[in-house]
Structure formats: structure tokens, C-alpha cells
Design a protein around this motif. Structure first.
Motif, PDB file in Angstrom:
ATOM      1  N   LEU A  20     -34.765 -37.710 -10.650  1.00 43.55           N
ATOM      2  CA  LEU A  20     -34.061 -36.933 -11.312  1.00 43.55           C
ATOM      3  C   LEU A  20     -34.883 -36.780 -11.948  1.00 43.55           C
ATOM      4  O   LEU A  20     -34.316 -35.286 -12.796  1.00 43.55           O
ATOM      5  N   GLY A  21     -35.911 -36.923 -12.985  1.00 43.76           N
ATOM      6  CA  GLY A  21     -36.443 -36.395 -13.823  1.00 43.76           C
ATOM      7  C   GLY A  21     -37.119 -35.447 -13.892  1.00 43.76           C
ATOM      8  O   GLY A  21     -37.126 -34.759 -14.497  1.00 43.76           O
ATOM      9  N   GLY A  22     -37.639 -35.184 -12.214  1.00 41.83           N
ATOM     10  CA  GLY A  22     -38.331 -34.246 -11.804  1.00 41.83           C
ATOM     11  C   GLY A  22     -37.471 -32.401 -12.056  1.00 41.83           C
ATOM     12  O   GLY A  22     -38.133 -31.814 -12.459  1.00 41.83           O
ATOM     13  N   ILE A  23     -36.153 -32.979 -11.742  1.00 42.11           N
ATOM     14  CA  ILE A  23     -35.500 -31.278 -11.501  1.00 42.11           C
ATOM     15  C   ILE A  23     -34.995 -30.741 -13.481  1.00 42.11           C
ATOM     16  O   ILE A  23     -35.189 -30.392 -12.805  1.00 42.11           O
TER      17      ILE A  23
ATOM     18  N   GLY B 206     -38.070 -29.447 -13.998  1.00 44.00           N
ATOM     19  CA  GLY B 206     -38.456 -28.403 -12.710  1.00 44.00           C
ATOM     20  C   GLY B 206     -38.441 -27.116 -13.696  1.00 44.00           C
ATOM     21  O   GLY B 206     -39.127 -26.333 -13.300  1.00 44.00           O
ATOM     22  N   VAL B 207     -37.268 -27.273 -14.265  1.00 43.59           N
ATOM     23  CA  VAL B 207     -36.828 -26.515 -15.243  1.00 43.59           C
ATOM     24  C   VAL B 207     -37.589 -25.713 -16.389  1.00 43.59           C
ATOM     25  O   VAL B 207     -37.479 -25.238 -16.011  1.00 43.59           O
ATOM     26  N   ILE B 208     -38.232 -27.471 -17.045  1.00 42.84           N
ATOM     27  CA  ILE B 208     -39.071 -27.198 -18.270  1.00 42.84           C
ATOM     28  C   ILE B 208     -39.930 -26.058 -17.383  1.00 42.84           C
ATOM     29  O   ILE B 208     -40.847 -24.694 -18.348  1.00 42.84           O
ATOM     30  N   PHE B 209     -40.819 -26.542 -16.514  1.00 40.99           N
ATOM     31  CA  PHE B 209     -41.948 -26.124 -16.219  1.00 40.99           C
ATOM     32  C   PHE B 209     -41.695 -24.430 -15.749  1.00 40.99           C
ATOM     33  O   PHE B 209     -42.534 -23.345 -16.189  1.00 40.99           O
TER      34      PHE B 209
ATOM     35  N   SER C 200     -35.085 -21.571  -7.386  1.00 37.18           N
ATOM     36  CA  SER C 200     -35.122 -21.635  -5.978  1.00 37.18           C
ATOM     37  C   SER C 200     -35.909 -21.967  -5.166  1.00 37.18           C
ATOM     38  O   SER C 200     -35.446 -22.519  -3.979  1.00 37.18           O
ATOM     39  N   ALA C 201     -37.144 -21.415  -5.295  1.00 36.44           N
ATOM     40  CA  ALA C 201     -38.170 -21.911  -4.548  1.00 36.44           C
ATOM     41  C   ALA C 201     -38.167 -24.200  -4.294  1.00 36.44           C
ATOM     42  O   ALA C 201     -38.005 -24.750  -3.290  1.00 36.44           O
ATOM     43  N   THR C 202     -37.735 -23.870  -5.325  1.00 36.90           N
ATOM     44  CA  THR C 202     -38.237 -26.056  -5.439  1.00 36.90           C
ATOM     45  C   THR C 202     -36.709 -26.775  -4.550  1.00 36.90           C
ATOM     46  O   THR C 202     -36.972 -27.426  -3.300  1.00 36.90           O
ATOM     47  N   LEU C 203     -35.404 -25.587  -5.029  1.00 35.58           N
ATOM     48  CA  LEU C 203     -34.240 -26.367  -4.168  1.00 35.58           C
ATOM     49  C   LEU C 203     -34.391 -26.134  -2.691  1.00 35.58           C
ATOM     50  O   LEU C 203     -34.315 -27.108  -2.313  1.00 35.58           O
ATOM     51  N   SER C 204     -35.021 -24.310  -1.965  1.00 38.75           N
ATOM     52  CA  SER C 204     -35.461 -24.312  -0.759  1.00 38.75           C
ATOM     53  C   SER C 204     -36.143 -24.772   0.481  1.00 38.75           C
ATOM     54  O   SER C 204     -36.102 -25.797   0.800  1.00 38.75           O
ATOM     55  N   THR C 205     -36.749 -26.041  -1.143  1.00 39.72           N
ATOM     56  CA  THR C 205     -37.935 -26.124  -0.317  1.00 39.72           C
ATOM     57  C   THR C 205     -37.785 -27.671   0.169  1.00 39.72           C
ATOM     58  O   THR C 205     -37.798 -28.677   1.788  1.00 39.72           O
TER      59      THR C 205
END
Length: 432
Positions: free
Chosen positions: A36-39, A42-45, A233-238
Motif C-alpha cells: 500500500l505504501g509502495g503505491i 511509486g508515484v513519487i519516484f 502504467s508500467a507498474t500497474l500492467s506488471t
């Protein structure tokens, strides 16, 4: 940049290793909270990647107003994302964890971990923005120094707080989160001090790049959103593909799961080379460098990308030849599937590297929307539906599922290279 990326991804592995002695329940709690925190992270990165390109454009042009505007607007955007993310976690995090956790004990541990982890999110919102600013200004050693400082602190403080050593309280799962929070806080303070020492003069620069601060932030967002959307998008598709993999045979699923961290870590060599190429192209465009010089630089960078791809291919060759030593406890069938991946792992590095050179060069020139479309359409119109078709309908083996990543790179190849060879990027006004 490569070493920094390895430290960044290695920290997650270290936290899992330190908690493994507490059992599967502790690992499940950490994994649930970190997901949950990684979401938010991920946006910050994703926005921090756009930040380093925009910084490079300003740094290359030598415009101090532009440079100050990028730093201020980047910090504003990143910190806003962190605050919104933390607010959402505090409001709905407990409900999500309660719904997903297999037991109340794990839910309680995950909730405690996530509450402390919000400090990490806020620290990274500031720290990753500063680190990207340093990268864009060709001071890539400074972010690395931050990790050389924070990783040992993370390891030592987590060990002490998890197990109650050296007079510290025994906090278990919460100790791992608190250790990360202490390390990130120290790292962010260290980078903030470095920023004041190296670029403190920007506080005295008057004016904004686009008349007012609000307009400057809007222009920064317009540049950054397509880049951030590409990474999200890359993260979600993975993740979607990973859920589909769960329907495969156990050995195939295990092999695909095991190859993912190898792809992440080994791929940093080529990925960071191509990202650094994008930064330098942005600086050269900011200086309005002649086209002939841009062509010569990109030609040399391209050769370097092929060398980096060759290094990554050699890493996978060594890995596949050492499977019996690396994974002695795995079933022979799973090791055979992993070894069967070798042709794909060797070939894919080269089209992936040259596509990344094109993508980062076009981003550096401000052609971010076009790059976003290539990634999004190749993922959601090809790889995700093809994965579902191969797994759920044709019931194909893991080799053919992994081959979809190669075909995705082949699909992107003409779209990227046609745009780059057209040459419009060499005449971009990146300061606009």
C-alpha cells in the motif's frame, strides 16, 4: 546512478531478510503494508524521474530563474503527492488492510507498520526530488553519498528495534518500519544540507520562469504528468500480469516470480545508462548545442548502451549457468524452466536498451506525450491482453509468457526509432 538504484532496490530485500527470522506472519504484515505504501512511493519516484530531466534542461541553459523554478515547483508537486498519499493511507489504509489481511494479528501488525511508514513517504517526497535535482545538475555522486549513509543506519537500527538489542525496545515488525523511518529522515536531512550548500544562492534569485509560481507549477506538471503516467502504467500492467500468472502451473508461476527481481536489479546497469543519456541530452538541448554535436554524442551513448546491454546479458548467462548453486532447494523442473528463459534474456537486452535510448532522448526534448503513448498502448493493447490469452485460453508455458516482453520491445522499436530519426528533437526549445 546505477549504484544508487541498486541501494534503493536492495533496501527492500534487506528489510525482508531482517524480518524473516520472525516468521511468515511478520513477512506477510510487512508485505501487505509495503504494497500500500509502495503505491504512493511509486508515484513519487515517477515524478522524480521527470524532475531530473527538467532540471537538466534548466541546468544546461544556465538560467538561474529556470533552475530555481524547477526546484521549487518539483518540491511542491512531490510534497503534495506525499501529503495526499499519507492522508489517504490514514483514512482508508486500515480498512484495506483489514479486508486483505488473512488474520487480525497480521492486520494489526501491518497497520502499525504502515502508520510508521508514512514518515518514509514524506521523507522520500522531499529526498527523491532533491536527489533528482542533483542528478539533473550532473552531481550524481551526492545522492549516492546519501544512500551510503542511510543504508547502514537502516540495517543497524532495524536490527536493534526488531530484536530489542543494545538497550532498545523489542518492537518486531514495527521496528523494521521505524528503522527505515530513521534512515530516511537522516538521508533527507543530509541531502537538504547539501542542497543548501550547493544551491542555496537560488533563494536569492528573483522571479519565476513563467511569470508566477502557480503558472510555473502548472508548466512543470504539464511536462511531468506524461512521464509519471508512463511509469505508473508500467507498474500497474506488471501487477495485472502477475495476477494472471497466478493461474499458471506452480512451477511456471514460481519461475516467473523468481526472474522478476533479477530483471529489476540486473537491468539497472542499462536502465541507468539510458537515463543518464537522457539527462545529458537535456543539458545539451538547454545549451542549444549544434545538431552535429548532438548526433556525435548520441552515437557514442548508443554504443555505450549496447555495451551495458551486453553486461546485463552476461549477468543472466552467469545466473542461468549457476542455478543449481543459487537455488539448490528448487525443484528440478523449476530450474529447467528458468534455464529455458536464457535465449529471451540474452536477446531482449539489446532492443530494450536501444528503445530506452530513444525514449529518454525524446523525453529530454519534451516529446513526453508521444513516448507515453508508445508505452501505454504496447502494455495495455498488447502485453496485458496477450498474457491473459496465453495463460487463460491457450495455457502456454512460462517461456512463451516471458517472450511477450521481447515482442513488446519489437513492437515499440519502429515507433521509437522513426520518431528519433526524424530529427525534430534536435531543434526543441526545452526552455519554453
Amino acid at each position: 546512478m546505477t549504484l544508487k538504484a541498486l541501494f534503493l532496490h536492495g533496501t527492500v530485500v534487506i528489510d525482508g531478510f531482517l524480518l524473516s527470522s520472525l516468521g511468515e506472519g511478520a513477512l506477510a504484515a510487512m508485505g501487505l503494508a509495503a504494497a500500500l505504501g509502495g503505491i504512493v512511493l511509486g508515484v513519487i519516484f515517477a515524478f522524480s524521474h521527470a524532475m531530473q530531466i527538467r532540471t537538466a534542461q534548466a541546468f544546461g541553459g544556465g538560467d538561474q530563474v529556470f533552475l530555481k523554478s524547477v526546484l521549487a515547483s518539483g518540491l511542491a508537486v512531490s510534497l503534495s503527492i506525499g501529503i495526499i498519499g499519507v492522508a489517504l493511507i490514514l483514512i482508508w489504509g486500515g480498512t484495506l488492510i483489514a479486508a486483505l489481511a488473512p488474520s487480525q494479528e497480521i492486520a494489526d501488525q501491518a497497520q502499525t507498520y504502515l502508520s510508521i511508514f508514512t514518515i518514509v513517504i514524506l521523507g522520500e517526497a522531499i529526498g527523491q526530488c532533491i536527489a533528482s535535482f542533483f542528478n539533473g545538475c550532473s552531481r550524481s555522486k551526492l545522492p549516492l553519498y546519501g544512500y551510503l549513509l542511510s543504508v547502514p543506519i537502516n540495517v543497524l537500527s532495524s536490527i536493534a528495534l526488531i530484536h530489542g538489542l543494545w538497550g532498545f525496545p523489542e518492537l518486531g515488525v514495527a521496528g523494521a518500519a521505524l528503522g527505515s523511518a530513521v534512515a530516511i529522515t537522516v538521508q533527507t536531512l543530509f541531502w537538504s544540507i547539501l542542497l543548501l550548500r550547493t544551491n542555496g544562492h537560488l533563494r536569492r534569485v528573483a522571479g519565476w520562469h513563467h511569470t508566477t509560481f502557480l503558472l510555473t507549477v502548472k508548466r512543470h506538471l504539464r511536462f511531468a504528468l506524461p512521464i509519471a503516467a508512463t511509469f505508473v502504467s508500467a507498474t500497474l500492467s506488471t501487477h495485472v500480469c502477475s495476477l494472471i500468472y497466478a493461474k499458471m502451473a506452480l512451477n511456471d508461476f514460481a519461475a516467473l516470480t523468481l526472474i522478476a527481481p533479477w530483471n529489476l536489479l540486473a537491468g539497472q546497469v542499462a536502465m541507468q545508462w539510458t537515463q543518464a543519456t537522457g539527462i545529458l541530452v537535456a543539458q545539451l538541448l538547454g545549451k542549444r548545442t549544434p545538431e552535429a554535436v548532438l548526433d556525435r554524442f548520441l552515437s557514442q551513448a548508443w554504443k555505450g548502451a549496447f555495451v551495458a546491454a551486453g553486461v546485463v546479458a552476461c549477468v543472466f548467462l552467469a545466473m542461468c549457468l549457476s542455478l543449481n548453486w543459487i537455488y539448490p532447494e528448487l525443484e528440478a523442473e523449476t530450474r529447467a524452466i528458468l534455464f529455458g528463459f536464457l535465449p529471451i534474456l540474452l536477446i531482449i537486452q539489446f532492443p530494450r536498451a536501444t528503445n530506452a535510448i530513444c525514449g529518454n532522448t525524446l523525453r529530454a526534448a519534451g516529446d513526453t506525450v508521444y513516448v507515453m503513448h508508445i508505452f501505454v498502448w504496447s502494455q495495455w493493447a498488447f502485453r496485458v491482453p496477450a498474457t491473459a490469452l496465453f495463460v487463460l485460453y491457450f495455457d502456454l508455458s512460462a517461456f512463451w509468457i516471458l517472450s511477450l516482453f521481447l515482442w513488446e520491445e519489437v513492437l515499440k522499436f519502429p515507433a521509437f526509432h522513426r520518431r528519433l530519426w526524424r530529427g525534430d528533437w534536435k531543434r526543441s526549445d526545452v526552455a519554453a
